[in-house]
Design a protein around this motif. Structure first.
Motif, PDB file in Angstrom:
ATOM      1  N   ILE A  65       0.849  -1.189   0.000  1.00 58.37           N
ATOM      2  CA  ILE A  65       0.000   0.000   0.000  1.00 58.37           C
ATOM      3  C   ILE A  65       0.886   1.241   0.000  1.00 58.37           C
ATOM      4  CG2 ILE A  65      -1.905  -1.150   1.185  1.00 58.37           C
ATOM      5  CD1 ILE A  65      -1.049   0.261   3.746  1.00 58.37           C
ATOM      6  N   ILE A  66       0.342   2.340  -0.495  1.00 56.65           N
ATOM      7  CA  ILE A  66       1.058   3.620  -0.473  1.00 56.65           C
ATOM      8  C   ILE A  66       0.714   4.310   0.840  1.00 56.65           C
ATOM      9  CG2 ILE A  66       1.302   5.868  -1.586  1.00 56.65           C
ATOM     10  CD1 ILE A  66       0.545   4.480  -4.246  1.00 56.65           C
ATOM     11  N   ILE A  67       1.707   4.505   1.669  1.00 52.76           N
ATOM     12  CA  ILE A  67       1.476   5.013   3.025  1.00 52.76           C
ATOM     13  C   ILE A  67       1.608   6.535   3.030  1.00 52.76           C
ATOM     14  CG2 ILE A  67       2.191   4.880   5.443  1.00 52.76           C
ATOM     15  CD1 ILE A  67       3.571   2.155   4.581  1.00 52.76           C
ATOM     16  N   LEU A  68       0.482   7.213   3.187  1.00 53.13           N
ATOM     17  CA  LEU A  68       0.477   8.677   3.223  1.00 53.13           C
ATOM     18  C   LEU A  68      -0.210   9.188   4.481  1.00 53.13           C
ATOM     19  CD1 LEU A  68      -0.210   9.462  -0.555  1.00 53.13           C
ATOM     20  CD2 LEU A  68       1.946   9.700   0.708  1.00 53.13           C
ATOM     21  N   ASN A  69      -0.029   8.433   5.565  1.00 55.74           N
ATOM     22  CA  ASN A  69      -0.501   8.890   6.877  1.00 55.74           C
ATOM     23  C   ASN A  69       0.664   8.893   7.865  1.00 55.74           C
ATOM     24  OD1 ASN A  69      -2.113   9.754   8.993  1.00 55.74           O
ATOM     25  ND2 ASN A  69      -2.809   7.703   9.503  1.00 55.74           N
ATOM     26  N   ASN A  70       1.781   9.433   7.430  1.00 52.97           N
ATOM     27  CA  ASN A  70       2.947   9.506   8.309  1.00 52.97           C
ATOM     28  C   ASN A  70       2.762  10.522   9.420  1.00 52.97           C
ATOM     29  OD1 ASN A  70       5.058   7.690   6.904  1.00 52.97           O
ATOM     30  ND2 ASN A  70       4.204   8.912   5.238  1.00 52.97           N
ATOM     31  N   GLY A  71       1.712  11.345   9.322  1.00 51.56           N
ATOM     32  CA  GLY A  71       1.392  12.251  10.414  1.00 51.56           C
ATOM     33  C   GLY A  71       0.860  11.505  11.623  1.00 51.56           C
ATOM     34  N   LYS A  82     -12.352   5.418  -0.376  1.00 53.82           N
ATOM     35  CA  LYS A  82     -12.160   5.200  -1.801  1.00 53.82           C
ATOM     36  C   LYS A  82     -10.672   5.075  -2.144  1.00 53.82           C
ATOM     37  CE  LYS A  82     -16.039   5.394  -4.336  1.00 53.82           C
ATOM     38  NZ  LYS A  82     -16.347   4.426  -5.423  1.00 53.82           N
ATOM     39  N   LEU A  83      -9.871   5.940  -1.553  1.00 52.68           N
ATOM     40  CA  LEU A  83      -8.431   5.892  -1.820  1.00 52.68           C
ATOM     41  C   LEU A  83      -7.847   4.537  -1.431  1.00 52.68           C
ATOM     42  CD1 LEU A  83      -7.364   9.463  -0.650  1.00 52.68           C
ATOM     43  CD2 LEU A  83      -7.218   8.574  -2.990  1.00 52.68           C
ATOM     44  N   MET A  84      -8.304   4.026  -0.305  1.00 49.89           N
ATOM     45  CA  MET A  84      -7.769   2.755   0.168  1.00 49.89           C
ATOM     46  C   MET A  84      -8.328   1.581  -0.630  1.00 49.89           C
ATOM     47  SD  MET A  84      -5.627   1.549   2.274  1.00 49.89           S
ATOM     48  CE  MET A  84      -5.133  -0.155   2.077  1.00 49.89           C
ATOM     49  N   LYS A  85      -9.630   1.536  -0.798  1.00 48.15           N
ATOM     50  CA  LYS A  85     -10.272   0.386  -1.439  1.00 48.15           C
ATOM     51  C   LYS A  85      -9.903   0.261  -2.920  1.00 48.15           C
ATOM     52  CE  LYS A  85     -14.806  -1.640  -2.477  1.00 48.15           C
ATOM     53  NZ  LYS A  85     -16.279  -1.476  -2.404  1.00 48.15           N
ATOM     54  N   ASP A  86      -9.943   1.372  -3.622  1.00 46.69           N
ATOM     55  CA  ASP A  86      -9.753   1.332  -5.072  1.00 46.69           C
ATOM     56  C   ASP A  86      -8.311   1.548  -5.516  1.00 46.69           C
ATOM     57  OD1 ASP A  86     -12.476   1.013  -5.133  1.00 46.69           O
ATOM     58  OD2 ASP A  86     -12.903   3.095  -5.689  1.00 46.69           O
ATOM     59  N   HIS A  87      -7.506   2.186  -4.661  1.00 50.25           N
ATOM     60  CA  HIS A  87      -6.164   2.568  -5.105  1.00 50.25           C
ATOM     61  C   HIS A  87      -5.047   2.135  -4.141  1.00 50.25           C
ATOM     62  CE1 HIS A  87      -8.123   5.043  -8.182  1.00 50.25           C
ATOM     63  NE2 HIS A  87      -8.953   5.430  -7.217  1.00 50.25           N
ATOM     64  N   LYS A  88      -5.404   1.514  -3.032  1.00 52.28           N
ATOM     65  CA  LYS A  88      -4.431   1.074  -2.021  1.00 52.28           C
ATOM     66  C   LYS A  88      -3.548   2.234  -1.534  1.00 52.28           C
ATOM     67  CE  LYS A  88      -4.167  -3.830  -3.154  1.00 52.28           C
ATOM     68  NZ  LYS A  88      -3.275  -4.976  -3.453  1.00 52.28           N
ATOM     69  N   ILE A  89      -4.214   3.370  -1.311  1.00 49.25           N
ATOM     70  CA  ILE A  89      -3.522   4.550  -0.777  1.00 49.25           C
ATOM     71  C   ILE A  89      -4.064   4.825   0.617  1.00 49.25           C
ATOM     72  CG2 ILE A  89      -3.076   7.012  -1.065  1.00 49.25           C
ATOM     73  CD1 ILE A  89      -3.446   6.616  -4.085  1.00 49.25           C
TER      74      ILE A  89
END
Length: 428
Positions: A65-71, A381-388
């Protein structure tokens, strides 16, 4: 005899930890970092060859997955992961010996290195588990009286808000919260709002250095200068700035500071740090009991009972990693990553950016929304459809999806984010 020698060599190595010549950073990354310098081009954003070396040092850069919750919490580079495993394996061979007689000796070298990174006296640094613990120690330890006023904001972190509300309930303090409509690109507007709320009873101002919901950088030093001119002390929540922004804690001119080291420093999960100005340590009561609660020794705040010594000692490799990049270079890179995707996303019809793109007002975190959709819907949607992986934010007057890249984030991943937002916005 050979086993005995091996035992003592192992003990000595654990005692030196991350600060010896055989540190895991030196073994795994130092040569690659040194070689990467030949790719560095000063005053240029075209340094992807250099940053690819940094990215490879994180196993998270190869995640499914693309991890964009580093906050929320950042993954650790390989050296930190392996350090934690090494210390855990050693502790498992005899916890009461390796933890309390070997690893415990590593706390003072670690304190020195954290102080160097923070630009302060090591006698002002306490090592704990996260920003909540650090700041709650200060909040509950301050000798405040009924009627004393504290000024914060509704955009502060919930655990800090609840701590102040609990003191208000328990001790009769007056807790006032300001509200801001971010983004704001005017420091004086923010400082004035705090100044206007001050009364003769105001004793403390609580400031969040970077607002975790949308990434607004608050003008901490200017607020502190205003507060001190009125005899008011300032508590700073630096959870999202330490290891990200290029600054030294004393330069903020605050009185108290707490941070989590498992965010942008990329230390193990469950590591934090507290800083208290030296002449104020004595008056702060420890959150947990200590035999000398009125001592001026910062170590009185480290009476935590049994805790993870392996986590604590692995912080050292995170410091090595941070210094291998450099704080200024790291801040500029992470801001570039945020601006890279946010500028593109802002051009998509129906997409709105809720964060300033100017480096003086933001760095890593940015909020984004899609017209006609709730933040949690966009997040899903970002997670389910795009693995973000991002996080939907609904807090007070802030409603957006928080996106937070880190140094291991690839431009290609951010391109995928922008493409995903475009697809979502078209269907909204």
């Amino acid at each position: 005899m050979n086993n005995r020698r091996s035992f003592f060599r192992k003990s000595a190595a654990l005692g030196m930890g991350a600060f010896g010549i055989d540190s895991l950073f030196n073994q795994l990354h130092a040569e690659h970092f040194s070689n990467a310098e030949k790719y560095w081009k000063a005053d240029s954003n075209d340094n992807e060859d250099y940053w690819s070396v940094i990215q490879d040092a994180y196993t998270a850069s190869k995640s499914e997955i693309i991890i964009l919750n580093n906050g929320g919490v950042s993954p650790s580079p390989l050296a930190v992961q392996e350090a934690l495993e090494k210390y855990n394996r050693a502790a498992a061979q005899g916890p009461s010996y390796y933890m309390w007689r070997i690893m415990d000796k590593g706390r003072e070298p670690l304190r020195q290195r954290l102080a160097k990174l923070a630009g302060c006296d090591a006698e002002e640094i306490a090592i704990n588990r996260n920003a909540t613990e650090a700041l709650n120690t200060v909040i509950f330890g301050l000798p405040l009286q009924k009627g004393d006023e504290i000024i914060g904001t509704i955009q502060d972190y919930p655990n800090m808000i609840q701590a102040w509300k609990q003191r208000q309930m328990r001790d009769g303090l007056v807790y006032k919260q300001l509200s801001f409509d971010f983004p704001i690109e005017n420091d004086e507007q923010i400082v004035k709002a705090f100044a206007d709320a001050v009364t003769p009873n105001t004793k403390i101002i609580h400031v969040t250095h970077i607002i975790n919901w949308v990434g607004q950088i608050m003008p901490v030093k200017k607020i502190c200068q205003m507060a001190h001119s009125k005899g008011i002390e300032v508590v700073v929540d630096g959870a999202h700035t330490f290891g990200l922004l290029d600054y030294k804690i004393p330069d903020l001119d605050c009185d108290y500071f707490g941070t989590s080291l498992h965010k942008f420093l990329s230390a193990p999960v469950g590591s934090g740090m507290m800083w208290i100005k030296k002449d104020k340590i004595e008056k702060i009561w420890p959150l947990l009991c200590n035999s000398q609660p009125k001592s001026a020794d910062i170590r009185k705040f480290e009476t935590l009972g049994t805790r993870s010594f392996p986590i604590e000692q692995a912080i050292g490799e995170a410091i090595n990693f941070q210094e291998g990049i450099g704080s200024k270079r790291k801040q500029e890179r992470v801001h570039f990553l945020k601006k890279y995707w946010a500028e593109k996303a802002a051009q998509i019809p129906g997409v709105k950016i809720h964060t300033s793109l100017k480096p003086e007002f933001s760095c890593a975190i940015a909020g984004v929304s899609v017209d006609g959709m709730k933040p949690e819907e966009v997040d899903a949607k970002l997670m389910k459809d795009h693995k973000i992986h991002t996080v939907g934010i609904n807090w007070e007057n802030i409603h957006c999806v928080r996106v937070t890249p880190h140094v291991y984030t690839k431009l290609s991943d951010l391109d995928k984010l922008v493409g995903a937002l475009e697809k979502i916005a078209k269907k909204a």
